[in-house]
Design a protein around this motif. Structure first.
Motif, PDB file in Angstrom:
ATOM      1  N   GLY A 122      29.943  44.055  32.879  1.00  0.00           N
ATOM      2  CA  GLY A 122      29.138  45.182  33.300  1.00  0.00           C
ATOM      3  C   GLY A 122      29.996  46.373  33.662  1.00  0.00           C
ATOM      4  N   GLU A 123      29.311  47.465  33.897  1.00  0.00           N
ATOM      5  CA  GLU A 123      29.974  48.681  34.349  1.00  0.00           C
ATOM      6  C   GLU A 123      30.568  48.440  35.735  1.00  0.00           C
ATOM      7  OE1 GLU A 123      28.526  53.130  35.505  1.00  0.00           O
ATOM      8  OE2 GLU A 123      27.617  52.224  33.724  1.00  0.00           O
ATOM      9  N   ASP A 124      31.651  49.119  36.035  1.00  0.00           N
ATOM     10  CA  ASP A 124      32.306  48.977  37.335  1.00  0.00           C
ATOM     11  C   ASP A 124      31.469  49.688  38.398  1.00  0.00           C
ATOM     12  OD1 ASP A 124      34.069  48.574  39.408  1.00  0.00           O
ATOM     13  OD2 ASP A 124      35.397  50.208  38.820  1.00  0.00           O
ATOM     14  N   ASP A 125      30.480  48.969  38.898  1.00  0.00           N
ATOM     15  CA  ASP A 125      29.613  49.511  39.945  1.00  0.00           C
ATOM     16  C   ASP A 125      29.103  48.377  40.828  1.00  0.00           C
ATOM     17  OD1 ASP A 125      27.705  48.238  38.387  1.00  0.00           O
ATOM     18  OD2 ASP A 125      26.746  50.087  37.709  1.00  0.00           O
ATOM     19  N   SER A 126      28.290  48.709  41.795  1.00  0.00           N
ATOM     20  CA  SER A 126      27.802  47.681  42.714  1.00  0.00           C
ATOM     21  C   SER A 126      26.903  46.667  42.004  1.00  0.00           C
ATOM     22  CB  SER A 126      27.064  48.316  43.898  1.00  0.00           C
ATOM     23  OG  SER A 126      25.912  49.005  43.456  1.00  0.00           O
ATOM     24  N   ALA A 127      26.231  47.064  40.925  1.00  0.00           N
ATOM     25  CA  ALA A 127      25.376  46.126  40.193  1.00  0.00           C
ATOM     26  C   ALA A 127      26.204  44.967  39.631  1.00  0.00           C
ATOM     27  CB  ALA A 127      24.625  46.844  39.072  1.00  0.00           C
ATOM     28  N   PHE A 128      27.411  45.268  39.147  1.00  0.00           N
ATOM     29  CA  PHE A 128      28.269  44.192  38.648  1.00  0.00           C
ATOM     30  C   PHE A 128      28.671  43.261  39.781  1.00  0.00           C
ATOM     31  CE2 PHE A 128      32.430  42.342  37.815  1.00  0.00           C
ATOM     32  CZ  PHE A 128      32.146  41.615  36.682  1.00  0.00           C
ATOM     33  N   CYS A 129      29.028  43.818  40.920  1.00  0.00           N
ATOM     34  CA  CYS A 129      29.395  43.000  42.082  1.00  0.00           C
ATOM     35  C   CYS A 129      28.222  42.118  42.507  1.00  0.00           C
ATOM     36  CB  CYS A 129      29.847  43.882  43.240  1.00  0.00           C
ATOM     37  SG  CYS A 129      31.370  44.785  42.901  1.00  0.00           S
ATOM     38  N   HIS A 130      27.024  42.658  42.475  1.00  0.00           N
ATOM     39  CA  HIS A 130      25.840  41.868  42.819  1.00  0.00           C
ATOM     40  C   HIS A 130      25.612  40.753  41.798  1.00  0.00           C
ATOM     41  CE1 HIS A 130      24.253  43.987  46.305  1.00  0.00           C
ATOM     42  NE2 HIS A 130      24.624  45.115  45.719  1.00  0.00           N
ATOM     43  N   LYS A 131      25.881  41.023  40.522  1.00  0.00           N
ATOM     44  CA  LYS A 131      25.721  40.008  39.472  1.00  0.00           C
ATOM     45  C   LYS A 131      26.648  38.821  39.732  1.00  0.00           C
ATOM     46  CE  LYS A 131      25.532  41.507  35.201  1.00  0.00           C
ATOM     47  NZ  LYS A 131      25.873  41.934  33.808  1.00  0.00           N
ATOM     48  N   VAL A 132      27.906  39.116  40.072  1.00  0.00           N
ATOM     49  CA  VAL A 132      28.870  38.052  40.356  1.00  0.00           C
ATOM     50  C   VAL A 132      28.487  37.332  41.645  1.00  0.00           C
ATOM     51  CG1 VAL A 132      31.287  37.537  40.882  1.00  0.00           C
ATOM     52  CG2 VAL A 132      30.727  39.199  39.094  1.00  0.00           C
ATOM     53  N   THR A 133      28.100  38.072  42.673  1.00  0.00           N
ATOM     54  CA  THR A 133      27.706  37.467  43.945  1.00  0.00           C
ATOM     55  C   THR A 133      26.497  36.556  43.772  1.00  0.00           C
ATOM     56  OG1 THR A 133      28.589  39.341  45.173  1.00  0.00           O
ATOM     57  CG2 THR A 133      26.996  37.954  46.314  1.00  0.00           C
ATOM     58  N   LYS A 134      25.535  36.972  42.961  1.00  0.00           N
ATOM     59  CA  LYS A 134      24.351  36.145  42.697  1.00  0.00           C
ATOM     60  C   LYS A 134      24.761  34.840  42.016  1.00  0.00           C
ATOM     61  CE  LYS A 134      19.753  36.273  40.572  1.00  0.00           C
ATOM     62  NZ  LYS A 134      19.779  35.101  39.735  1.00  0.00           N
ATOM     63  N   ALA A 135      25.654  34.935  41.023  1.00  0.00           N
ATOM     64  CA  ALA A 135      26.129  33.731  40.338  1.00  0.00           C
ATOM     65  C   ALA A 135      26.811  32.785  41.331  1.00  0.00           C
ATOM     66  CB  ALA A 135      27.073  34.106  39.203  1.00  0.00           C
ATOM     67  N   LEU A 136      27.638  33.332  42.206  1.00  0.00           N
ATOM     68  CA  LEU A 136      28.314  32.503  43.203  1.00  0.00           C
ATOM     69  C   LEU A 136      27.308  31.835  44.141  1.00  0.00           C
ATOM     70  CD1 LEU A 136      31.338  34.821  44.063  1.00  0.00           C
ATOM     71  CD2 LEU A 136      31.349  32.775  42.617  1.00  0.00           C
ATOM     72  N   SER A 137      26.264  32.562  44.518  1.00  0.00           N
ATOM     73  CA  SER A 137      25.251  32.003  45.420  1.00  0.00           C
ATOM     74  C   SER A 137      24.437  30.896  44.740  1.00  0.00           C
ATOM     75  CB  SER A 137      24.312  33.103  45.931  1.00  0.00           C
ATOM     76  OG  SER A 137      23.407  33.513  44.917  1.00  0.00           O
ATOM     77  N   GLU A 138      24.449  30.865  43.400  1.00  0.00           N
ATOM     78  CA  GLU A 138      23.730  29.842  42.642  1.00  0.00           C
ATOM     79  C   GLU A 138      24.624  28.655  42.280  1.00  0.00           C
ATOM     80  OE1 GLU A 138      22.410  32.209  39.369  1.00  0.00           O
ATOM     81  OE2 GLU A 138      20.621  32.905  40.435  1.00  0.00           O
ATOM     82  N   SER A 178      31.643  55.040  26.410  1.00  0.00           N
ATOM     83  CA  SER A 178      30.854  55.486  27.564  1.00  0.00           C
ATOM     84  C   SER A 178      31.691  56.286  28.556  1.00  0.00           C
ATOM     85  CB  SER A 178      30.246  54.281  28.280  1.00  0.00           C
ATOM     86  OG  SER A 178      31.265  53.493  28.876  1.00  0.00           O
ATOM     87  N   LYS A 179      33.026  56.241  28.375  1.00  0.00           N
ATOM     88  CA  LYS A 179      33.964  56.901  29.284  1.00  0.00           C
ATOM     89  C   LYS A 179      33.841  56.368  30.716  1.00  0.00           C
ATOM     90  CE  LYS A 179      34.377  61.235  26.682  1.00  0.00           C
ATOM     91  NZ  LYS A 179      34.620  60.635  25.465  1.00  0.00           N
ATOM     92  N   LYS A 180      33.598  55.051  30.807  1.00  0.00           N
ATOM     93  CA  LYS A 180      33.462  54.386  32.107  1.00  0.00           C
ATOM     94  C   LYS A 180      34.305  53.122  32.114  1.00  0.00           C
ATOM     95  CE  LYS A 180      28.844  56.136  32.915  1.00  0.00           C
ATOM     96  NZ  LYS A 180      27.460  55.833  33.203  1.00  0.00           N
ATOM     97  N   MET A 181      34.644  52.678  33.312  1.00  0.00           N
ATOM     98  CA  MET A 181      35.367  51.421  33.467  1.00  0.00           C
ATOM     99  C   MET A 181      34.372  50.269  33.370  1.00  0.00           C
ATOM    100  SD  MET A 181      38.492  52.263  33.639  1.00  0.00           S
ATOM    101  CE  MET A 181      39.279  50.730  34.075  1.00  0.00           C
ATOM    102  N   ARG A 182      34.798  49.165  32.741  1.00  0.00           N
ATOM    103  CA  ARG A 182      33.973  47.966  32.593  1.00  0.00           C
ATOM    104  C   ARG A 182      34.696  46.794  33.246  1.00  0.00           C
ATOM    105  NH1 ARG A 182      29.081  48.253  30.504  1.00  0.00           N
ATOM    106  NH2 ARG A 182      29.342  46.235  29.557  1.00  0.00           N
ATOM    107  N   CYS A 183      33.926  45.899  33.835  1.00  0.00           N
ATOM    108  CA  CYS A 183      34.467  44.714  34.494  1.00  0.00           C
ATOM    109  C   CYS A 183      33.962  43.465  33.789  1.00  0.00           C
ATOM    110  CB  CYS A 183      34.000  44.642  35.941  1.00  0.00           C
ATOM    111  SG  CYS A 183      34.485  46.022  36.955  1.00  0.00           S
ATOM    112  N   ALA A 184      34.708  42.378  33.934  1.00  0.00           N
ATOM    113  CA  ALA A 184      34.289  41.089  33.403  1.00  0.00           C
ATOM    114  C   ALA A 184      34.848  39.991  34.302  1.00  0.00           C
ATOM    115  CB  ALA A 184      34.773  40.904  31.983  1.00  0.00           C
ATOM    116  N   GLN A 185      34.061  38.926  34.467  1.00  0.00           N
ATOM    117  CA  GLN A 185      34.502  37.783  35.261  1.00  0.00           C
ATOM    118  C   GLN A 185      33.887  36.518  34.675  1.00  0.00           C
ATOM    119  OE1 GLN A 185      36.602  37.339  38.193  1.00  0.00           O
ATOM    120  NE2 GLN A 185      36.340  35.305  37.335  1.00  0.00           N
ATOM    121  N   ALA A 186      34.731  35.550  34.399  1.00  0.00           N
ATOM    122  CA  ALA A 186      34.237  34.255  33.930  1.00  0.00           C
ATOM    123  C   ALA A 186      33.849  33.412  35.138  1.00  0.00           C
ATOM    124  CB  ALA A 186      35.303  33.544  33.116  1.00  0.00           C
ATOM    125  N   VAL A 187      32.789  32.640  34.979  1.00  0.00           N
ATOM    126  CA  VAL A 187      32.341  31.708  36.016  1.00  0.00           C
ATOM    127  C   VAL A 187      31.990  30.386  35.348  1.00  0.00           C
ATOM    128  CG1 VAL A 187      31.520  33.449  37.664  1.00  0.00           C
ATOM    129  CG2 VAL A 187      29.963  32.604  35.907  1.00  0.00           C
TER     130      VAL A 187
END
Length: 68
Positions: free
Chosen positions: A9-25, A41-50
């Motif tokens: 996802g884009e480097d924003d709070s929504a991505f952090c919430h996505k990872v946090t939700k996965a961890l809570s599950e 898009s001229k934006k930073m993108r983040c990725a995390q494997a779980v």
């Protein structure tokens, strides 16, 4: 069975919430996060494997990973 997901996802709070939700599950972080510039898009993108262990369930490629 070990299930693997790659969250992106884009480097924003929504991505952090996505990872946090996965961890809570019950998902666990796997490896280091990735961070890259998207020139389109001229934006930073983040990725995390779980990963998560799904006991007593056969693999079904038609099943959504979040449903294991």
């Amino acid at each position: 069975m070990l299930i693997y997901r790659y969250l992106t996802g884009e480097d924003d709070s929504a991505f952090c919430h996505k990872v946090t939700k996965a961890l809570s599950e019950g998902w666990q972080l796997y490896g280091d996060p990735s961070y890259a510039f998207d020139p389109l898009s001229k934006k930073m993108r983040c990725a995390q494997a779980v990963t998560r262990v799904a006991r007593d369930q056969p693999y079904d490629p038609d099943k959504k990973l979040v449903d294991f």
